[in-house]
Design a protein around this motif. Structure first.
Motif, PDB file in Angstrom:
ATOM      1  N   GLN A 111       0.822  -1.211   0.000  1.00  0.00           N
ATOM      2  CA  GLN A 111       0.000   0.000   0.000  1.00  0.00           C
ATOM      3  C   GLN A 111       0.857   1.262   0.000  1.00  0.00           C
ATOM      4  O   GLN A 111       0.462   2.289  -0.546  1.00  0.00           O
ATOM      5  N   GLU A 164     -14.240  -0.329   3.772  1.00  0.00           N
ATOM      6  CA  GLU A 164     -13.137  -0.388   2.826  1.00  0.00           C
ATOM      7  C   GLU A 164     -11.830  -0.299   3.602  1.00  0.00           C
ATOM      8  O   GLU A 164     -11.496   0.743   4.167  1.00  0.00           O
ATOM      9  N   ASN A 193      -7.207  -0.466  -0.782  1.00  0.00           N
ATOM     10  CA  ASN A 193      -7.718  -0.270  -2.137  1.00  0.00           C
ATOM     11  C   ASN A 193      -7.670  -1.584  -2.915  1.00  0.00           C
ATOM     12  O   ASN A 193      -6.970  -2.532  -2.542  1.00  0.00           O
ATOM     13  N   ASP A 194      -8.417  -1.637  -4.006  1.00  0.00           N
ATOM     14  CA  ASP A 194      -8.550  -2.897  -4.731  1.00  0.00           C
ATOM     15  C   ASP A 194      -7.246  -3.316  -5.408  1.00  0.00           C
ATOM     16  O   ASP A 194      -6.981  -4.509  -5.560  1.00  0.00           O
TER      17      ASP A 194
END
Length: 784
Positions: free
Chosen positions: A508, A647, A650-651
């Motif tokens: 990330q 969430e 992030n994807d």
């Protein structure tokens, strides 16, 4: 002449007085009963809503009954769900004129009067209509002990009450409703109350599917379920069944040929008794019971303030937790899962649950426990590891003794420590667990404690990551003998299964799978008055040639190299790792210390599997959910449940981690998953092993299912075998489970499904073979 008239008049007075006296007396008794002189009669409201202890049903997502919560194991069924064979058998035997009377059969009444009143044979009671028998079931007789005239008078009054209730039932319900109510009320033995439960227990069928001979068998049991129990008294039950078949023939429900052929058939059962310890998904059912009936936490009941605060938060945020006590019925009382006939529709799939139970039992019984038993034999059956001296081992056993019900009962009875010690060392007949079946033996209670500590424990849970639906839940090897649920109650060190959180943080923050880092020891300054800490690599001979080399991050995760985890820990703060893990679904307390990179934290299997689901679900974490909805006994929805989502990452990062974890099963510590167990398709995962092989972990990831296994001893000081790493003790359970799932054509989980790549994906390389770091091959010692 006048004298004759006077005599005639007196005679007529006496004659009609004698003739009418019973009717007047009967009318008087009925009037007194109606006025409540002999006790209250059911009200109109009670007749409209007859109370009965209806079992709560736990139903799988595929419509299978997983089990029940009950005082009496009774489930409700409508008339149109009952086989005509059963109705015919019942009426032919119990009330052939059922459709021709209004609750009282006066022919039968004469027989009752002669046998019960005059002859005093209370066991006969023949002539009671179905409506009267239902009245007796709904509003039971007073069975308090009486004798002589008082008892007989009470019996007469009670019988009259039943007549009145029977007539009221006939006025308030149709004949079909009465038959259904009756068949829902009556006991059939073996904890089967009502025909729905009986059909399930004896034949594994619904009432609608019962054949003529099966119906006759059940009806034959009604008056004496124990005497005509087909499990224990097959010959007696067969004779009674054939008697019922003859009654059906007499009422033109069977032909002569049918009677002969059916009477010649042996009894064929699919006997599957229901109780709270057996059957499918017992750990899951017990978890639901505990959660649903939880009370609002009170700080005075807790010695652990953190646990109190966690439970209080759950009470306030989780609608399922304490549902029975947070929701009230129309009458203002809490729901009772043992009596109110609720239907709890769960997320568990019955097929996946069976495959999970089979896979865990197979691997534990045939591999892990056998190897542990061999190790125990080599160590002269020393329960604890060698770093536990004899004094400490004795102390641990003493603690185990004090945790038993036997010890608490003896203490409460005022026994001295000497008496308790003598009791625990006195041979006792008992039944003990074994993977080959229960064993009747004689052991001292102390020896039985040692015996059970030599059984390793294991747990398994599978979750659909997109929905959070828990699909399978196995809390241990045997709920009857090992009730502690290691899916959500047991927190154990997670070892290397924690490392993906650290790698996720690195990805990330901009690092890439093929980035190279030095495989060298890393030292941490632990602050004033503390020695520096330098984590060591787990000894793995095939990795020695990579010591001091530059290796990729993908390689470091695939082979769980501690040096690489330590390197990454140097780049980021422990608190950042903790925060990320919490966002991904870890609720257990995590200490923000540098050693967190090696997984010393105690976390539940449920949390770990749930958090790994974040990778599959494009970075969105979905809290596990076990119940979809709850209905009342009439089918009205009382509550529906949806999972909480957030969430977490992030994807793109989520997909990068999927690719990283695929490397673990394609050339890393879980390589046997593909080359030995031949698990096909897209699969990723991570192994974990804690110090001294105290715990073995594996969490496997597929596109539509994430599942994890934990294996270990009852206590941390009971260590697994030398081959106790997660790849050996835990991973095969996942392999066996997913293979069963893929081989079942009726389950829409197939190996041709793929992990979904984000629509927007930066240029990231996952094939690191062109990098200087060398990937091991199947010729390396690791794969042997």
């Amino acid at each position: 002449m006048s004298n004759n008239k006077e005599l005639r008049h007196k005679f007529l007075l006496w004659f009609w007085g004698v003739v009418s006296a019973p009717f007047v007396l009967l009318l008087l008794v009925f009037s007194l009963i109606g006025l409540g002189v002999f006790g209250p009669l059911p009200t109109f409201e009670q007749l409209e809503n007859p109370s009965s202890n209806l079992a709560t049903e736990i139903i799988s997502e595929d419509g299978q009954l997983l089990g029940t919560f009950y005082v009496q194991n009774r489930s409700f069924v409508n008339y149109d769900e009952i086989s005509p064979n059963l109705v015919g058998a019942l009426l032919s035997t119990e009330d052939v004129r059922f459709y021709n009377h209004s609750g009282i059969d006066f022919r039968g009444l004469t027989r009752v009067f002669v046998k019960t009143i005059i002859m005093g044979n209370e066991s006969q009671g023949g002539g009671s209509t179905i409506s009267q028998q239902l009245a007796k079931q709904l509003f039971p007789r007073d069975t308090s002990s009486r004798s002589g005239l008082v008892r007989k008078m009470n019996l007469v009054v009670t019988k009259f009450k039943e007549w009145i209730v029977a007539v009221k039932l006939e006025r308030n319900y149709t004949k079909e409703e009465i038959l259904a109510m009756y068949l829902n009320m009556v006991p059939f033995g073996n904890n089967a109350w009502g025909v729905k439960t009986a059909a399930k227990i004896y034949f594994d069928k619904t009432p609608a599917d019962l054949t003529a001979e099966e119906s006759a068998l059940l009806v034959g049991m009604l008056n004496a379920p124990s005497r005509y129990n087909p499990v224990r008294h097959e010959e007696r039950a067969t004779a009674k069944r054939n008697f019922v078949l003859e009654k059906m023939y007499s009422n033109d429900l069977l032909s002569s040929d049918q009677l002969d052929s059916l009477s010649a058939l042996p009894i064929k059962l699919k006997f599957s008794p229901m109780d709270n310890t057996g059957g499918i998904a017992p750990y899951f059912r017990e978890m639901l019971r505990i959660v649903l009936t939880a009370k609002k936490p009170s700080s005075s009941d807790y010695w652990d303030q953190a646990q109190y605060e966690a439970d209080l938060e759950r009470w306030n945020t989780d609608p399922l937790y304490g549902w029975c006590n947070k929701n009230l019925k129309p009458d203002g009382t809490p729901y009772n899962i043992y009596k109110d006939g609720l239907k709890i529709y769960t997320t568990v799939n019955s097929k996946l649950q069976r495959y999970a139970e089979e896979a865990l039992k197979d691997h534990m019984a045939n591999t892990v426990q056998k190897e542990f038993d061999a190790q125990q034999k080599r160590s002269n059956y020393r329960i604890y590891s060698n770093d536990i001296d004899n004094a400490k081992a004795k102390e641990l056993l003493a603690i185990a003794v004090k945790q038993t019900d036997r010890y608490r009962n003896l203490r409460n009875a005022g026994a001295s420590e000497e008496e308790i010690d003598r009791s625990f060392n006195t041979p006792t007949d008992m039944t003990v667990f074994s993977y080959k079946g229960d064993v009747d033996t004689t052991l001292t209670p102390m020896d039985s404690i040692k015996y059970y500590k030599r059984f390793l424990r294991a747990s398994f849970v599978a979750i659909e990551p997109q929905t959070g639906n828990v699909k399978a839940w196995v809390g241990g090897p045997s709920f009857e003998y090992f009730k502690y649920d290691q899916v959500y109650q047991g927190r154990r060190q997670v070892g290397s299964t924690f490392k993906p959180f650290l790698y996720t943080l690195a990805m990330q923050e901009g690092m890439k799978p093929c980035d190279q880092v030095p495989n060298v020891p890393v030292t941490f300054d632990m602050g004033p008055d503390q020695e520096p800490w330098s984590p060591k690599n787990a000894y793995t001979k095939y990795l020695e040639k990579y010591n001091g080399q530059m290796v990729t991050l993908k390689f470091g995760l695939a082979h769980s190299i501690n040096n690489i985890s330590a390197y990454l820990m140097k780049q980021y703060s422990p608190q950042a790792v903790v925060d990320l893990a919490h966002k991904m679904g870890i609720h257990s307390p995590l200490d923000p210390v540098v050693s967190i990179c090696l997984g010393p934290s105690d976390i539940t299997l449920l949390e770990m599997v749930s958090s790994y689901g974040t990778f599959v679900n494009k970075g969105v974490h979905v809290e596990p959910i076990t119940v979809l909805r709850i209905e009342d006994k009439h089918g009205n929805t009382l509550a529906s449940f949806a999972p909480q989502k957030n969430e977490a990452i992030n994807d793109q990062t989520a997909y990068v981690m999927i690719e990283m974890l695929k490397g673990v099963v394609h050339g890393g510590t879980a390589a046997k998953l593909t080359y030995q167990y031949k698990v096909p398709g897209d699969v990723a995962g991570k192994t974990g092993t804690t110090n001294n092989n105290s715990d073995g972990w594996f969490i496997g990831i597929t596109p539509r299912l994430v599942a994890g296994t934990w294996v270990g001893g009852e206590e941390r000081s009971i260590h697994l075998t030398n081959r106790g790493e997660g790849a050996a003790v835990a991973m095969p359970v996942f392999a066996k489970f997913i293979t069963k799932v893929y081989n079942d054509a009726t389950i829409p989980l197939k190996p041709n499904l793929s992990f979904e790549r984000p629509s927007v994906m930066p240029d990231v390389t996952f094939d690191c073979t062109s990098q200087p770091a060398e990937e091991p091959t199947k010729d390396d010692e690791f794969f042997q």
